[in-house]
Scaffold this motif. Structure first.
Motif, PDB file in Angstrom:
ATOM      1  N   MET A   7      53.805  75.215   9.670  1.00 47.59           N
ATOM      2  CA  MET A   7      53.936  76.165   8.563  1.00 47.59           C
ATOM      3  C   MET A   7      54.060  75.413   7.252  1.00 47.59           C
ATOM      4  SD  MET A   7      56.383  79.177  10.046  1.00 47.59           S
ATOM      5  CE  MET A   7      57.545  78.169  10.942  1.00 47.59           C
ATOM      6  N   GLN A   8      53.177  75.735   6.328  1.00 51.05           N
ATOM      7  CA  GLN A   8      53.220  75.162   4.994  1.00 51.05           C
ATOM      8  C   GLN A   8      54.340  75.819   4.204  1.00 51.05           C
ATOM      9  OE1 GLN A   8      51.237  72.638   4.100  1.00 51.05           O
ATOM     10  NE2 GLN A   8      50.271  72.680   6.129  1.00 51.05           N
ATOM     11  N   GLY A   9      54.766  75.210   3.158  1.00 54.27           N
ATOM     12  CA  GLY A   9      55.843  75.733   2.330  1.00 54.27           C
ATOM     13  C   GLY A   9      55.477  77.059   1.693  1.00 54.27           C
ATOM     14  N   TRP A  10      54.226  77.194   1.253  1.00 54.47           N
ATOM     15  CA  TRP A  10      53.811  78.440   0.601  1.00 54.47           C
ATOM     16  C   TRP A  10      53.762  79.596   1.592  1.00 54.47           C
ATOM     17  CZ3 TRP A  10      49.480  80.865   2.315  1.00 54.47           C
ATOM     18  CH2 TRP A  10      48.588  80.111   3.082  1.00 54.47           C
ATOM     19  N   ALA A  11      53.377  79.332   2.863  1.00 55.58           N
ATOM     20  CA  ALA A  11      53.315  80.396   3.874  1.00 55.58           C
ATOM     21  C   ALA A  11      54.723  80.852   4.243  1.00 55.58           C
ATOM     22  CB  ALA A  11      52.570  79.910   5.107  1.00 55.58           C
TER      23      ALA A  11
END
Length: 150
Positions: free
Chosen positions: A111-115
């Protein structure tokens, strides 16, 4: 006499009359007897033979007319109220954000930070939107009488 002694005497009479013959042996008064027309008919019963299951008597237990007479059919329920687009989006955000996080965590996705931020923001935004849209006042159709207002 005291009330306690009256009560004790009543109990002694009850205990003494316990072994006396019942009044059940006495006949009913004629005024309480039912006429043959007032008596309920015995229900029709089916007899099932254990050795021959194909010879079952198909006599119904209840007449079809009686069954239809007492059958209640409720009216169809009213249609559900229409929900506007903003409320639908708020519900999707409220459940969609945590659902995405759960699926991503169980699947092992990176999981990316923006997601992650978007999923948490969607949950909080959906909750806030639904709470704000709830309203705090009385319904619009309450009329001129608000009831007891203190």
């Amino acid at each position: 006499m005291t009330p306690q002694s009256d009560e004790d005497e009543v109990w002694r009479q009850i205990v003494a009359s316990y072994n006396e013959p019942d009044s059940a042996d006495q006949p009913w008064p004629d005024s309480e007897n039912l006429s043959p027309a007032e008596q309920e008919p015995e229900p029709t019963r089916r007899v099932i033979k254990a050795s021959e299951p194909e010879d079952v008597d198909e006599t119904p237990l209840v007449d079809e007319e009686e069954e239809e007479e007492g059958h209640f059919v409720p009216e169809p329920p009213p249609p559900l109220p229409k929900v506007d687009l903003a409320t639908k989006v708020a519900w999707v955000a409220l459940f969609g954000g945590p659902a995405y996080l759960l699926v991503a965590a169980m699947s092992g996705w990176d999981m990316q930070g923006w997601a992650l931020f978007t999923a948490v923001a969607a949950f909080i935004g959906g909750f806030v939107a639904l709470v704000v849209r709830m309203g705090d006042g009385p319904p619009n159709d309450s009329g001129w009488d608000d009831g007891a207002v203190i």
